[in-house]
Motif scaffolding. Structure first.
Motif, short mmCIF file in Angstrom:
data_model
loop_
_atom_site.label_atom_id
_atom_site.label_comp_id
_atom_site.label_asym_id
_atom_site.label_seq_id
_atom_site.Cartn_x
_atom_site.Cartn_y
_atom_site.Cartn_z
N THR A 203 16.42 85.38 108.06
CA THR A 203 17.26 86.53 108.40
C THR A 203 18.73 86.15 108.33
N ALA A 204 19.03 84.95 108.75
CA ALA A 204 20.43 84.51 108.84
C ALA A 204 20.96 84.10 107.48
N HIS A 205 22.29 84.07 107.37
CA HIS A 205 22.95 83.52 106.20
C HIS A 205 22.86 82.00 106.26
N THR A 206 22.31 81.39 105.23
CA THR A 206 22.15 79.94 105.22
C THR A 206 22.83 79.33 104.01
N ARG A 207 23.22 78.07 104.13
CA ARG A 207 23.77 77.28 103.04
C ARG A 207 23.01 75.97 103.00
N VAL A 208 22.72 75.48 101.81
CA VAL A 208 22.02 74.21 101.66
C VAL A 208 23.03 73.15 101.25
N ALA A 209 23.15 72.12 102.06
CA ALA A 209 24.07 71.03 101.76
C ALA A 209 23.46 70.09 100.72
N ALA A 210 24.29 69.21 100.20
CA ALA A 210 23.82 68.20 99.25
C ALA A 210 22.92 67.19 99.97
N ASP B 234 29.95 69.38 106.84
CA ASP B 234 31.34 69.83 106.69
C ASP B 234 31.65 70.21 105.24
N GLN B 235 31.10 69.46 104.29
CA GLN B 235 31.28 69.82 102.88
C GLN B 235 30.74 71.21 102.60
N ALA B 236 29.54 71.49 103.10
CA ALA B 236 28.92 72.79 102.84
C ALA B 236 29.70 73.92 103.49
N VAL B 237 30.20 73.69 104.70
CA VAL B 237 30.95 74.72 105.41
C VAL B 237 32.24 75.07 104.66
N SER B 238 32.86 74.06 104.07
CA SER B 238 34.16 74.26 103.44
C SER B 238 34.08 74.64 101.96
#
Length: 271
Positions: free
Chosen positions: A111-118, A254-258
């Protein structure tokens, strides 16, 4: 006096609440994504690593989800976050099917917005951990030229049919070789060649009679144990809850957030 205050809701998310009662969003949750293992030591190790991350970033919501074999599974962890945004940090050491397909597909159902980091490798902090584990196993801290000429390392990794995974492991091997000053040959437990035993024989044929196996596994398990058994001299412990690993996890977060959204839609890189 400030007109803002920090608070946490019942799900553990932290945010900023103005005096008028409106919540300003806090940072996304960090979700560690483990592969999962039938070896009970693996889960204990991942939980210890998660605590290290929490110690380094107090106030950040840090969760755990597995691809398979262990609970909680990643979809259940994401469901528990509700609509809170999250960054998924794979506890994997190279690109491959899990990073490119499994994790994004699981995240797509949230449901949430997600990001996948390296993934965690290749990176100097990963190499720092590998180096320290070798020192713990007995690698000399200041080898002379004669010892270097007789020594070599096999970097034992899980293995994948994905060429990007092999490229990442080779890059980690080169970084470790630069740190040690001896040849480092990547080898694999499954799905790729050479095997650890084949790599050991290749180094021995080159006159490298002191061959160590560097365990490039996040936690203990079947593959790590099999690779360690092939070591003719010494074998290092898996990466585990090393301080540098916790720092690396937060670096990937932090990389993924930015990273701008247009770049996040691509396959995560491991630079």
């Amino acid at each position: 006096m400030t007109d803002l205050d920090t608070t946490a809701d019942t799900s553990g998310r932290r945010g900023i609440v103005a005096l008028d009662g409106r919540r300003r969003p806090g940072p996304p949750a960090l979700v560690l994504v483990g592969h999962g293992s039938r070896d009970p030591r693996a889960l204990r190790t991942v939980l210890a690593l998660m605590e290290r991350v929490r110690e380094l970033r107090p106030g950040l919501s840090v969760r755990l989800g597995h691809i398979e074999l262990n609970e909680p599974l990643l979809p259940d962890t994401l469901a528990g976050l509700g609509d809170a945004p999250a960054v998924l940090v794979p506890l994997l050491l190279s690109r491959g099917y899990h990073v490119k397909r499994d994790i994004p597909e699981m995240a797509a159902g949230a449901t949430a917005h997600t990001r996948v980091a390296a993934p965690l490798g290749p990176h100097p902090l990963l190499v720092e951990t590998l180096y320290d584990r070798l020192l713990e196993a007995g690698w000399p801290t200041a080898p002379d030229d004669a010892v270097r000429r007789a020594s070599g390392v096999v970097l034992a990794a899980a293995g994948s049919r994905d060429p990007d995974s092999a490229a990442d492991t080779r890059r980690t091997a080169r970084l470790l070789a630069d740190r040690l000053g001896v040849p480092v040959v990547p080898a694999y437990a499954t799905a790729a060649t050479p095997t650890v035993r084949t790599a050991v024989r290749a180094l021995t044929a080159r006159g490298r009679h002191r061959v160590a196996v560097a365990s490039c596994f996040t936690a203990p398990g079947r593959f790590a144990t099999q690779c360690a058994e092939a070591a003719p001299w010494m074998s290092s412990a898996p990466l585990g809850a090393h301080q540098a690993m916790a720092r690396l996890i937060l670096h990937r977060y932090d990389q993924a957030v930015s990273t701008p959204a247009t770049l996040r839609n691509r396959t995560p890189a491991s630079a």
